[in-house]
Write an enzyme that holds these catalytic residues in place. Structure first.
Site, mmCIF file in Angstrom:
data_model
loop_
_atom_site.group_PDB
_atom_site.id
_atom_site.type_symbol
_atom_site.label_atom_id
_atom_site.label_comp_id
_atom_site.label_asym_id
_atom_site.label_seq_id
_atom_site.Cartn_x
_atom_site.Cartn_y
_atom_site.Cartn_z
ATOM 1 N N TYR A 107 0.820 -1.216 0.000
ATOM 2 C CA TYR A 107 0.000 0.000 0.000
ATOM 3 C C TYR A 107 0.853 1.265 0.000
ATOM 4 O O TYR A 107 0.479 2.277 -0.596
ATOM 5 C CB TYR A 107 -0.971 -0.009 1.184
ATOM 6 C CG TYR A 107 -2.151 -0.913 0.942
ATOM 7 C CD1 TYR A 107 -2.944 -0.744 -0.202
ATOM 8 C CD2 TYR A 107 -2.476 -1.942 1.818
ATOM 9 C CE1 TYR A 107 -4.013 -1.582 -0.449
ATOM 10 C CE2 TYR A 107 -3.552 -2.782 1.578
ATOM 11 C CZ TYR A 107 -4.316 -2.597 0.441
ATOM 12 O OH TYR A 107 -5.374 -3.418 0.191
ATOM 13 N N GLU A 207 -1.656 -30.923 8.232
ATOM 14 C CA GLU A 207 -2.092 -29.960 7.214
ATOM 15 C C GLU A 207 -3.410 -29.290 7.574
ATOM 16 O O GLU A 207 -3.527 -28.072 7.531
ATOM 17 C CB GLU A 207 -2.240 -30.658 5.844
ATOM 18 C CG GLU A 207 -2.769 -29.721 4.757
ATOM 19 C CD GLU A 207 -2.949 -30.399 3.403
ATOM 20 O OE1 GLU A 207 -2.573 -31.578 3.255
ATOM 21 O OE2 GLU A 207 -3.483 -29.728 2.494
ATOM 22 N N ASP A 259 -2.967 -34.456 3.500
ATOM 23 C CA ASP A 259 -3.871 -35.146 2.584
ATOM 24 C C ASP A 259 -3.038 -35.944 1.588
ATOM 25 O O ASP A 259 -1.823 -35.726 1.470
ATOM 26 C CB ASP A 259 -4.728 -34.131 1.792
ATOM 27 C CG ASP A 259 -5.817 -33.507 2.656
ATOM 28 O OD1 ASP A 259 -6.165 -34.108 3.697
ATOM 29 O OD2 ASP A 259 -6.324 -32.428 2.266
#
Lengths: 374, 621
Positions: A107, A207, A259
């Site tokens: 910004y 995870e 996973d």
């Protein structure tokens, strides 16, 4: 009081080294102007084709290939201009002993006209470039990421050293007794943490939030004396750094539970081998001793897990991993090829199909025994 | 037995009228689907109208009006401002197949066989059961005649249902109204709108007004007031004539000597060539042509091929011209670039032909669709059978990837913001069928179309290359004008050092000659150093001028000095190889002279950085 003063003095010195290193980049551009050379900056190429294994540290770091950001092209010229604006900003920030987040930096560039960043990933990359050139870390620039909410939970007592408005204070926290169910939130600068004491035998990094909560609800941490670290997807640098520090300092083994899909293998790779994007910091962030528990494609077969079909993107990601030097081991080649054959993937929470306790009572104990941890 | 059957068959055998034949085979004439039948009806009417106007030297002003009558039927009205048709001829022009003025003429025209418009009349009576209405007026002071007629299909003769004189406010012209079965579509190229638009492109001298069934009116305005050059008739050219035709000509000629036959009945054969042909064929040049045997005729034909005969006259052709194709494309498309070409005339089987092509690129053309090919033959748009047409085949043969277009497999119709236009003009365009939608793959024609399209494609390639250089130059300008100065400013600001001179780097990036002047003040005089460095890839020779109000001193090398208006022009001849550097050094006792920019002469301004270039040779010498 004296210790505090020393600490501030050390900080000042560190900041001054950082400034000098940043100014060297400016010098280099200025010198090229004076020597009538088209200004350029050389940065290691940041792709999987330019990472190599460092025998000593056992992690993947950048190779010798370099890319030039040169004023010969519009993109290169803008990149140099943005670098010089960024360095000017960082220098001022260091002079004033202040800090900012990556997002704030993006910004702030709003006011830089021609040198304004188009999107935050661009300014994030700029900071990474500067880290690579200076061989420093963004913390040295007083630039920090947003908190990403990753947590730890388990039998360990840590000490925080917090600096606010020039005042340094200490806080000691036990990561079960002194925190809520949510755990202890990992701060962005984990080098300010000291480990006081612990009763853990190993660390399990997970995870997904759902699986982390399952382990805590089932009392896995007390049954197995383990510190549960929630990775929250692709782990932030601070999470990876904390895992490495705990592994090195406390000599605790680290296992990673994700996973069973290509994106999760990349999570493990960034923990254990180092990520491609920040290979310049692999020696600082990667935990080469970390081991992969699962879900492995062979688990899909062995435990007869419920599955989803691989998407085209999944298949491409797996194929890309086959040419990724980090996955060039027999284990990964076999597992990835098996998955391409199966055309299926499974989530960690798929174990729930065998009952809510199956993962903590059967799967994890079996795997931990395989890996020689319990 | 056999004889009996033959007898029986003989009772059934009788002549078939051409009208009856087409009644049964109307698809051959372009009346197959209901959409296409409507387009064909319009097309035949407009072709006739344009031909009539052009032949009489009138700028065509044509009205096309389509009205919906009921669910399946439309009323098609075509009105022109042509010469009109004399009263006696009206019934036969519209009510008899194979009746026309152009079949026997060797010149370029839209219609040829005299089938088109009468086929529309036939189609109308077959599908709607209604007769065709015709108005015609041949002059301001003449009566306007009105006919309602049908074709008697058994006799191929017109049958007049009504005939009278009517008031008509037009000074002259023809109006035909037919009611036909059809389907009106608009959205695609194969539509009446598409036909009108295409026709407007290749007939920029015509004004077409289209009134659609919903009442929408679109005027395709003309962009030129000049009529195409009226093609004239020519004699047949010996090349490509067939044996049967030659034998027929020999038998019926009025000429009594072979040489006279050859020079008078064929184009491009003079006395000398005629004798040469006779010698080659081994035939007495004075023999009576009607006495020639089949064998001799055959030898004559062989001789036509071996003796060099100049190409047929092209006066019989009327190309659109490069300029008017450009104007036509310009008015109907919003594009960035247009190239057009008209090739020299060639010959196929004795018929002269000219191929023209145009290419339009960019603008609002869709980038991700297959390119449009606008095919024309004798100024008539070909809307159907694109895949079977020689024009399409020629376009498909070209490797369009060279033009940054997508062309899967490296051949076929590419994708990209392009319209390709092809026009074949000939005394006899060889169509694949009587509906005249596709040009046959005659090798000479395909080759010519390919050459024409390649020609305009080359123009496009040059344009794209130029655009690329421009874009690159623009990119470099952005670097040197916007980014570099800012970068130099910023790094010196951070470093707290004086700003470096960026001119050498500008010269390096642009590949220019750098002229860098620095001055050093010592006591009364200034020492001036001019550094010249060649960052380009070639040897550069130019003159360097320094104008001073006082004479310069101690100069190395020595300049040639001339004075004018009380000033001194100091000139050095510079010849500098790539990557090398030279210096000029002198002293001057005037600060003012030391601070002016150097001048260079004999080199382009955009090739120099740090000096002003003189546009022309100075006259002060």
């Amino acid at each position: 009081m004296k210790a505090e003063k020393d600490l501030l003095k050390i900080k000042k010195e560190k900041d001054s080294v950082t400034k000098q290193k940043l100014l060297k980049i400016i010098e280099s551009i200025y010198d090229q102007f004076s020597r009538e050379q088209i200004p350029q900056l050389l940065i290691p190429t940041r792709t999987k084709s330019n990472i190599e294994f460092n025998e000593e540290s056992e992690v993947w770091v950048y190779g010798d290939r370099e890319s030039a950001r040169s004023c010969k092209t519009v993109r290169g010229a803008y990149s140099l201009l943005k670098s010089s604006y960024t360095i000017e900003f960082l220098k001022k920030q260091l002079d004033e002993s202040r800090s900012s987040t990556l997002r704030e930096l993006y910004y702030i560039s709003e006011g830089w006209k021609l040198a304004k960043f188009r999107e935050q990933p661009e300014s994030d990359r700029m900071i990474e470039d500067l880290e690579i050139i200076t061989e420093l870390q963004r913390e040295n620039f007083h630039v920090r990421p947003e908190e990403n909410g990753a947590t730890i939970f388990g039998p360990i007592r840590i000490k925080e050293n917090v600096e606010r408005r020039g005042q340094v204070s200490e806080r000691v926290i036990h990561c079960v007794d002194d925190v809520g169910e949510g755990g202890y939130q990992i701060p962005y600068n984990v080098d300010n943490l000291d480990f006081v004491e612990h009763d853990a035998k190993f660390i399990i990094a997970i995870e997904t939030g759902g699986m982390r909560d399952r382990l805590i609800e089932n009392g896995f941490d007390t049954d197995y004396d383990t510190i549960i670290v929630h990775l929250k997807g692709q782990p932030a640098r601070s999470t990876r750094r904390l895992l490495k520090r705990m592994n090195e300092r406390l000599k605790l083994p680290v296992v990673v539970f994700t996973d069973g899909d290509p994106w999760s293998y990349r999570i493990f790779a960034s923990v254990a081998y180092g990520s491609i994007k920040s290979a310049h910091m692999s020696e600082y962030l990667a935990t080469p001793a970390a081991q992969f528990i699962g879900v492995r494609p062979s688990d899909i077969v062995n435990y007869d897990l419920p599955t989803d079909k691989l998407s085209d993107q999944d298949v491409r990601a797996l194929q890309s991993e086959l040419t990724d030097p980090r996955f060039a081991t027999d284990f990964w080649k076999e597992e990835i090829n098996l998955q391409l054959e199966l055309k299926r993937k499974s989530e960690q929470q798929a174990f729930a199909s065998r009952g809510l306790d199956y993962v903590t009572d059967v799967y994890l104990p079996e795997r931990l025994t395989d890996l020689g941890i319990v | 037995m056999a004889e009996n059957i033959a007898e029986k068959l003989a009772q059934k055998q009788r002549e078939i009228s051409i009208a009856e034949f087409f009644e049964k085979n109307r698809h051959i004439l372009g009346f197959d689907s209901s959409t296409r039948s409507l387009i064909t009806s319009v097309k035949e009417g407009v072709d006739n109208a344009l031909d009539a106007c052009e032949e009489s030297g009138v700028l065509p002003d044509i009205l096309i009006e389509i009205k919906k009558v009921d669910k399946d039927n439309y009323r098609v009205i075509i009105e022109d401002n042509g010469p009109g048709i004399v009263k006696e001829q009206i019934p036969r022009v519209f009510g008899k197949l194979l009746y026309g003025s152009r079949f026997h003429a060797l010149k370029q025209s839209r219609g040829q066989q005299g089938i088109g418009i009468s086929a529309v009349v036939l189609y109308a009576q077959l599908t709607s059961g209604r007769p065709t209405a015709v108005y015609s007026k041949t002059g301001k002071d003449e009566d306007a005649h009105y006919y309602e007629l049908v074709i008697n299909t058994q006799t191929n003769e017109p049958e007049i249902l009504m005939e009278r004189v009517v008031p008509w406010d037009r000074p002259h012209g023809t109006r035909i109204e037919v009611e036909v079965e059809g389907t009106y579509v608009r959205a695609r190229k194969q539509s009446i709108y598409g036909y009108a638009k295409s026709t407007a492109i290749v007939n920029p001298h015509a004004r077409l007004t289209l009134v659609e069934p919903n009442g929408d009116t679109e005027v395709f305005e003309r962009v030129t007031e000049i009529l195409p050059i009226e093609p004239c008739e020519i004699l047949p050219h010996p090349e490509g004539i067939e044996l049967g035709t030659l034998i027929k000509m020999l038998r019926y000629t009025e000429r009594r000597r072979l040489t006279s036959f050859l020079t008078n009945e064929f184009g491009r054969i003079g006395q000398k060539t005629a004798k040469e042909i006779c010698a080659k064929a081994g035939i007495d040049p004075d023999v009576n042509p009607s006495d020639l045997s089949r064998d001799q005729a055959k030898r004559l034909l062989e001789a036509f091929k071996t003796v060099k005969i100049i190409a047929p006259s092209t006066e019989c052709l009327s190309p659109i011209t490069e300029e008017l194709i450009r104007k036509g494309l310009e008015k109907e498309y919003d594009v960035d670039f247009i190239a057009t070409t008209t090739r020299d005339a060639s010959v196929h089987t004795g018929n002269p032909f000219i191929v023209e092509a145009g290419i339009a690129y960019g603008g609002s053309l869709p980038k991700e669709e297959r390119i449009d090919i606008l095919r024309f033959a004798n100024r008539v748009p070909l809307l159907y059978q694109q895949g079977g047409c020689a024009s399409t085949h020629a376009v498909e043969k070209i490797n369009w990837r060279n033009y940054e277009l997508l062309q899967p497999g490296g051949s076929g119709i590419p994708q990209g913001p392009i319209v390709v236009l092809t026009h074949v003009a000939s005394t006899n365009v060889p169509f694949t069928s009587e509906s005249k939608e596709a040009i046959a793959d005659i090798p000479e024609i395909v080759d010519e179309i390919e050459l024409a399209v390649r020609d305009v494609a080359r123009g496009l390639k040059n344009y794209l290359a130029k655009q690329k250089i421009l874009a690159k130059r623009k990119e470099k300008e952005e670097i040197i004008e916007r980014v570099l100065p800012k970068l130099a400013e910023k790094v010196s600001e951070i470093k707290g050092a004086p700003q470096p001179d960026i001119q050498p780097i500008v010269a390096k990036i642009m590949g220019n000659v750098l002229v860098q002047k620095t001055t050093e003040q010592n006591d009364a005089a200034c020492t001036v150093t001019i550094r010249i460095k060649n960052f380009s890839e070639s040897l550069k020779e130019f003159k360097l001028h320094e104008v001073s109000s006082v004479e310069i001193e101690d100069s190395t090398p020595k300049p040639r000095v001339s004075s004018f208006d009380g000033s001194f022009d100091n000139m050095w001849k510079v010849s500098i190889k790539p990557k090398s550097e030279k210096k000029v050094r002198y002293k001057v006792k005037s600060e003012e002279s030391a601070n002016t920019s150097p001048l260079v002469e004999g080199i382009l301004a955009e090739m120099v950085t740090g000096a002003n270039a003189l546009p022309k040779k100075r006259t002060s010498e």
